[in-house]
Motif scaffolding. Structure first.
Motif, PDB file in Angstrom:
ATOM      1  N   ALA A 302     -30.166  38.314 -31.265  1.00 32.09           N
ATOM      2  CA  ALA A 302     -30.441  39.377 -30.299  1.00 32.09           C
ATOM      3  C   ALA A 302     -31.889  39.836 -30.393  1.00 32.09           C
ATOM      4  N   THR A 337     -28.312  45.437 -27.439  1.00 29.89           N
ATOM      5  CA  THR A 337     -29.514  46.022 -28.027  1.00 29.89           C
ATOM      6  C   THR A 337     -29.757  47.387 -27.394  1.00 29.89           C
ATOM      7  N   VAL A 348     -28.743  47.209 -32.891  1.00 27.72           N
ATOM      8  CA  VAL A 348     -27.886  46.169 -32.307  1.00 27.72           C
ATOM      9  C   VAL A 348     -26.435  46.542 -32.572  1.00 27.72           C
TER      10      VAL A 348
END
Length: 372
Positions: A302, A337, A348
């Motif tokens: 991410a 996120t 996250v």
């Protein structure tokens, strides 16, 4: 035989044995020796211990209340060897953090709220700070729930797991080398790699560099593990996680392949369409294909996708709201996120599930002459 109280809790797609720090100290034996005996780590089948003979079932956490401001619980995560008398303390595990949060609520280590209880956790291995939000209706700790995660059909208590300011958790920098792409030596020559540290240090390679497309089954991906293992050593040296003549931890850095979404079938045979996810990923865990994805690896992905120029950013589908759907062998896992204050990397969030499986007294054979 030593006697040790513990709880087995499934967190996400891992099983984690959780022990109270005071109980471990009371045995008078060093924790590595204790875990090696309890799990029967020397045996690849772990047949005379509580280990499950796989990277996702040979895990432990040692937990205690924290005196640090803003932290409720401190835990040390242990990846116990399988056919290898070694305990690794170099990494964190998001699935075990999920289990720790449920453990803390059940053991009364945090005040239980009337609606949702949030457990603030510190992973002492890496210094990572996490939160685990658990529904506690009427101020009661739940034993069961209806939350599910890809990789198991079992249901559990829903846990919203948050990794706070995860960038640089091990090396101090989201990009340990300062570059979005590095070139390392693979078995057949130079290979482009993005080295990212968020949640855990990770080395990410485009699938096509190994003649893959990211839709591989676990068995097909296993053929690439030896090459990725060699590349992983180069990544460890480049990230400053090991010196030239040092052994490289089995746990970090994580290593895996990424690619653009294409249709694929999960391990259970379910067809996942190209538009159902944003990034294909296959990760290695303890020298074997991970059946889904470790949560710390999901955090690294991410973070990498949010950094222009990384290999993950190049091939991922753009999403406007910080949501990233990862196509893993077990199915699609979503990470979100959330923007943070300036100077702090985004939080996250991952939705997980946990269930207590057992409370037990372990009878642990420990060699004589091994003091604390």
């Amino acid at each position: 035989m030593l006697r040790l109280q513990g709880e087995m809790i499934r967190g996400g797609t891992s099983k984690c044995w959780i022990f109270d720090h005071h109980d471990v100290v009371a045995t008078g034996v060093d924790v590595d020796t204790l875990l090696l005996g309890a799990f029967n780590a020397a045996d690849p089948r772990q047949i005379d211990g509580v280990g499950g003979a796989s990277s996702t079932t040979s895990k432990a956490a040692v937990v205690q209340a924290s005196a640090e401001p803003g932290v409720d619980i401190e835990y040390a995560f242990a990846q116990v060897g399988i056919g290898d008398e070694r305990v690794e303390w170099a990494s964190n595990c998001g699935n075990c953090a999920t289990a720790v949060a449920l453990y803390a609520v059940h053991r009364g280590l945090v005040p239980i709220a009337a609606d949702t209880t949030t457990v603030r956790m510190l992973n002492v291995n890496t210094g990572a700070r996490l939160t685990g939000a658990i529904p506690t209706p009427g101020g009661s700790a739940p034993d069961e729930g209806t939350a599910a995660v890809p990789g198991t059909s079992a249901l559990g208590v829903p846990v919203l797991l948050g990794f706070q300011d995860p960038a640089g958790s091990t090396t101090g920098r989201a990009l340990p080398t300062g570059y979005v792409v590095d070139t390392l030596t693979g078995p057949e020559g130079p290979v482009e790699v993005s080295l990212v540290d968020a949640g855990a240090p990770a080395a990410l390679v485009e699938a096509k560099a190994f003649g893959l497309d990211g839709a591989e089954s676990l068995a097909e991906f296993a053929a690439a593990v030896p090459a990725l293992t060699r590349l992983r050593r180069g990544a460890a040296l480049a990230m400053g996680l090991a010196e030239k003549n040092d052994p490289v931890s089995h746990a970090v850095p994580k290593v895996g392949i990424v690619s653009r979404p294409i249709p694929y079938r999960t391990t259970d045979g379910v067809l996942v369409a190209q538009d159902e996810y944003d990034l294909a990923v296959r990760m290695v865990s303890m020298h074997a294909p991970h059946p889904a994805i470790g949560l710390t690896s999901a955090v690294a992905l991410a973070t990498a996708v949010a950094i222009p120029g990384t290999l993950a950013h190049r091939v991922a589908r753009e999403t406007p709201d910080g949501t990233l759907r990862l196509g893993t062998p077990a199915g699609v896992i979503t990470a979100q996120t959330v923007p943070a204050p300036e100077g702090v990397s985004p939080t996250v969030l991952l939705r997980r599930a946990a269930r207590r499986i057992a409370r037990a007294e372990l009878l642990v054979p420990v060699p004589e002459g091994r003091p604390a």
